[in-house]
Scaffold this active site. Structure first.
Site, PDB file in Angstrom:
ATOM      1  N   GLY A  92       0.837  -1.180  -0.147  1.00 45.06           N
ATOM      2  CA  GLY A  92      -0.089  -0.015   0.024  1.00 45.06           C
ATOM      3  C   GLY A  92       0.740   1.356   0.508  1.00 45.06           C
ATOM      4  N   CYS A  93      -0.024   2.101  -0.118  1.00 45.27           N
ATOM      5  CA  CYS A  93       0.870   3.749  -0.600  1.00 45.27           C
ATOM      6  C   CYS A  93       1.272   4.272   1.274  1.00 45.27           C
ATOM      7  CB  CYS A  93       0.302   4.836  -0.858  1.00 45.27           C
ATOM      8  SG  CYS A  93      -1.638   4.788  -0.538  1.00 45.27           S
ATOM      9  N   TYR A  94       0.372   4.430   2.214  1.00 46.72           N
ATOM     10  CA  TYR A  94       1.319   4.797   3.542  1.00 46.72           C
ATOM     11  C   TYR A  94       2.179   3.508   4.250  1.00 46.72           C
ATOM     12  CZ  TYR A  94      -2.941   8.258   3.022  1.00 46.72           C
ATOM     13  OH  TYR A  94      -3.533   9.037   3.273  1.00 46.72           O
TER      14      TYR A  94
END
Lengths: 331, 331, 331, 331
Positions: free
Chosen positions: B145-147
């Protein structure tokens, strides 16, 4: 009608302050001052104010024919102007940092030499939701910083209840907080589509927040980091509290209800606040969340940094100083 | 030349993925798929890609004439497509959350039922800076995921050194992270000049970060809160670490230098990073600060959520899977 | 106190209209209606209004206990609601396009079938600066479109003086003009950092501008092209007039001075206007330039499309209809 | 490999030019110069360039060991630097206005005294789509202004066909066009959520457009007005042409197809272009509309003002000068 001067009306906060006093039903805007733009009309420099008055160069003798002044100058240079006004019997709300701290050593550490040492420590800290009664009788009110305003409204109920063991304050502000001076970091191309932390571990609002939290019963060393985000006005503080003791969700909810249910300018809402909800207003919008998974208490507070974080809070203080309803001139 | 299919190329991350594969010197873009926009050309739907190929409806039999696929679908629906591709021998980088977690209970808690339970737990977690060697031989890679990408690159060196006692991750993302579906919160009028926390204490990237931190040696329960900010692409994570043990500034600095000095896509800088510095790139830009006053370690990491946070990291994984230099097609 | 209903208060213009009536010293906001959001409170849907009233489903019988209504519905569906209100004796300001045109053929060409043909052509065109006297006695006022408001204020003095031979109107608007419906073009990612012409040579405000210019004496076919720009509220029209006859700079200046010196909501300034100068106000800010090199007359007008271009102009009309000062409730 | 110097690499266009040359497969970036930032590294001043070279103070003797130079300095100061380079045999693409005009009187009127009169009029006007053959053999190329680039690509086909009777060019540009100097008008707070015309009837790109239109056969006096819009990079020109003669839609369509079907950097599309479609590229995206109602021809052209409007067009010229494919280093 009490007559009011606004010093530094060509800055962002000063212009809003002048506009609010100009529109105010009880006060009369008597003088607006500026340095390099003296001679121009305020509504030419800041059209949105629609204040058709000429900006004057600061002259304490000429401009002390007022009942009160809002001083919208940077720290350091504000103090001598405040002293000159006080000598002439003018009540003052100072929007700079010069009179917010009460420990000379801490002021020296974070700001350097003080411009009016004889007045140091004489001001009431102008957060009406915490110090309303003392503001009423004050002749010198130190208007809080923008970040301290949001952080203290977010944390005071927990501080008073002995609930703050430790706290991280991650703050985000729009670009107007950096002032009207054109600089590399306020250039549109630098700020647009960007965001970045700044003044990491050394922002001057840190000791101010700590002082006032201590005053509410929480003598903690805080972690405070501001970030610049690409919008004009608006400030959000995200507070991550490690509780000092056991508590229930209900207790926390009751603390905030008790603190703010009757406050005209604090809005307590279940959902997380957005800064657009409070744009161009004196509101602070808050939400509180007890995270069962981690045990932390999360508090989010949104204000408009130029309004509740500066100019409109100064007018709220003026209302309080002159015994008016604190909604007057702000609704 | 290995042939590559990109499923879900009409979404933001899928479009960037298709563009990068199309430009790649070693791979050939063989298929791009879309659901409602099948039949249109990708460069009409997303002009910036300049990929003059027709979007096809997904058909596992017709589109399995490829060596690998990037699956850019939402979690839940991605898993069956991944299974269909794997059955036909196609190597897969899946950009959804379906194969990132390794605990079925945690997946069920945060996401619900899984769409291809027989493959659950079979993927390598595709953060090349942590798992490069296993990615090389993998047939199924779960793109982070991006985070988590930003948070793990920020925290992994401290985790491996046993330095994380507790951590607050305050994250800020641009609007493209919310996807291409027009909704009330992605409307320009809702997002512009606004910022707000969202999914407070329940964002699904939380268990993913915790799983991978544990894998690096830090079995902590984290506080993670994302915020929406008014920009298109860019993500900043601000990590506030309470250290688990004594340490020196020099030790911390050395941990990051050792971890990242030879990484082509991690930039370690003294000053705080801005998301504009990494816009439209595969870089993660990091800074680390030991705060003597509070004892905390602060780490800031900036990425482009659509690139290193999704599409370009998927291509970096593809490079690693096919034994190519991880800079290929991305510089 | 006259009681007012605002229909369609959940839209952008409707919300501003409701806010302005709610704050108005002479009017009482009696009802606010919405379709899908009926039951919710307006200040939950649109916090900035701070109108603590429940949105009701539209019911002409229940909501006709008012003296006037502001109808903030799209064209087509507005007409029958207006008819229902008029039948019950309610005075109406209609913000849709349904009653602006006076030629049935032109309405049919640009909009299709009309929803209340018996009322067609019965309204006064609600641009107070042009039709103040007739608005005073009107029961049905057609609030102008946003582009026509700016274009007509920019061009009316030249039209009346027989100076318009030909005119190109290049208009630019913020995204709120596209309405609250989330669509591909109002998505933040589509609008941010972008600008584009739209509805090239077929925007429906064209015949409206032509009709009213003709009414002022200029029977011209205009070229009108709107553009979408990345900001929330604000509209700028740039008018390029080929004069029909000889003239002097002084004559042109005098035409505008005569037209607007006593108008409370038109600001004539030497420098070119910016939309930020009029944000959240009822002002139209104008500048006029005679270009000696080309012989053209250039007129620029800036308004806030939701205020003077819609909601605050509707309240200005309400003021005029009820014999109040047109500044009331808007200053 | 030809060696290239970029003078003024700390400005916005210069930084992009340096980045493009640095990445170019055929050229070698030999020097980057700056005035106040000499000594710093370009990738510290402009991280997005990722050019790890030190900025040097300008010294014609030290930096003339190159085959060509891109001069990215303001008009006036550029000319002497260009002269110094030419004396030393260095081929030059000058991005300033100093060598674009061919009439000394017009230069004097609009710009004042020229800094290298002996070279005046010696340059080839560097719009490859119009002057490709002459650029190939040129030693001094005057890179077009951003507005002229878009306006000329939009209008040249009509000019050559004798179709332009009169034309209004309404242009809109992002803030980077105003340069990197922090000023009142480039401050985020001034530009954000604002738009405004500027330099009404006296922008210096006017005579440049007229000169080149005349060169294509259309000796017209144009009306040209630029506007500032709140975005970083991107420029849109909306051209309103009153035709000089009868024509058919088909003729117009054919003119543009003939002109641009084989041009690698001009995209002709039916729908109106958006500036985001060409962001960070060398493309000019065009659409043409014959408005049957008014008889006007409307042409819209979008470019990135820093790329096709400055830096990437300079590299395209460099490609043409050195006999390379004009796509090289730009795709």
């Amino acid at each position: 009608m009490p007559r009011i001067a606004v010093l530094g009306a060509s800055g962002y906060a000063g212009a809003v302050a002048a506009m609010l006093v100009h529109r105010h039903p009880f006060f009369e805007l008597a003088h607006v001052t500026a340095r390099s733009e003296a001679g121009a009309r305020l509504d030419d420099v800041h059209p949105r104010t629609r204040v058709p008055m000429q900006l004057e160069a600061w002259d304490p003798d000429a401009q002390s024919d007022v009942d009160a002044a809002l001083v919208c100058w940077p720290h350091g240079v504000a103090a001598p102007a405040v002293a000159a006004l006080r000598e002439r019997g003018v009540r003052v709300v100072d929007l700079s940092a010069d009179f917010r701290l009460r420990d000379r050593g801490i002021y020296a550490d974070w700001y350097g030499e003080h411009g009016a040492p004889e007045l140091f420590g004489q001001a009431v800290y102008g957060l009406p939701e915490l110090h309303r009664e003392r503001i009423g009788g004050a002749d010198l009110v130190a208007n809080p910083g923008c970040y301290p305003t949001a952080a203290l409204l977010a944390l005071a109920p927990l501080a008073r209840a002995g609930l703050i063991g430790d706290v991280v304050v991650d703050a985000k502000s729009g670009v107007s907080g950096a002032g009207r001076e054109p600089t590399a970091s306020t250039h549109f191309i630098a700020a647009d589509e960007n965001m970045t932390p700044y003044k990491v571990d050394r922002h001057r609002h840190t000791p101010e927040i700590e002082q006032e939290l201590a005053g509410q019963g929480a003598g903690v060393t805080i972690t405070f980091t501001p970030h610049l985000v690409p919008l004009a006005q608006g400030e959000l503080v995200s507070c991550y509290v490690t509780p000092a003791r056991e508590h229930s969700d209900g207790e926390v909810r009751a603390l905030y209800d008790d603190a703010y249910a009757r406050e005209p300018w604090v809005e307590l809402r279940p959902g997380a606040p957005g800064v657009l909800d409070v744009r161009d207003t004196n509101y602070c919008r808050l939400s509180v969340h007890c995270d069962g998974r981690t045990g932390r208490i999360l508090v989010f507070a949104a204000i408009d940094n130029l309004w509740k974080g500066a100019a409109s809070q100064a007018v709220q203080n003026l209302d309080a100083m002159f015994g008016r309803d604190e909604r007057e001139g702000l609704a």
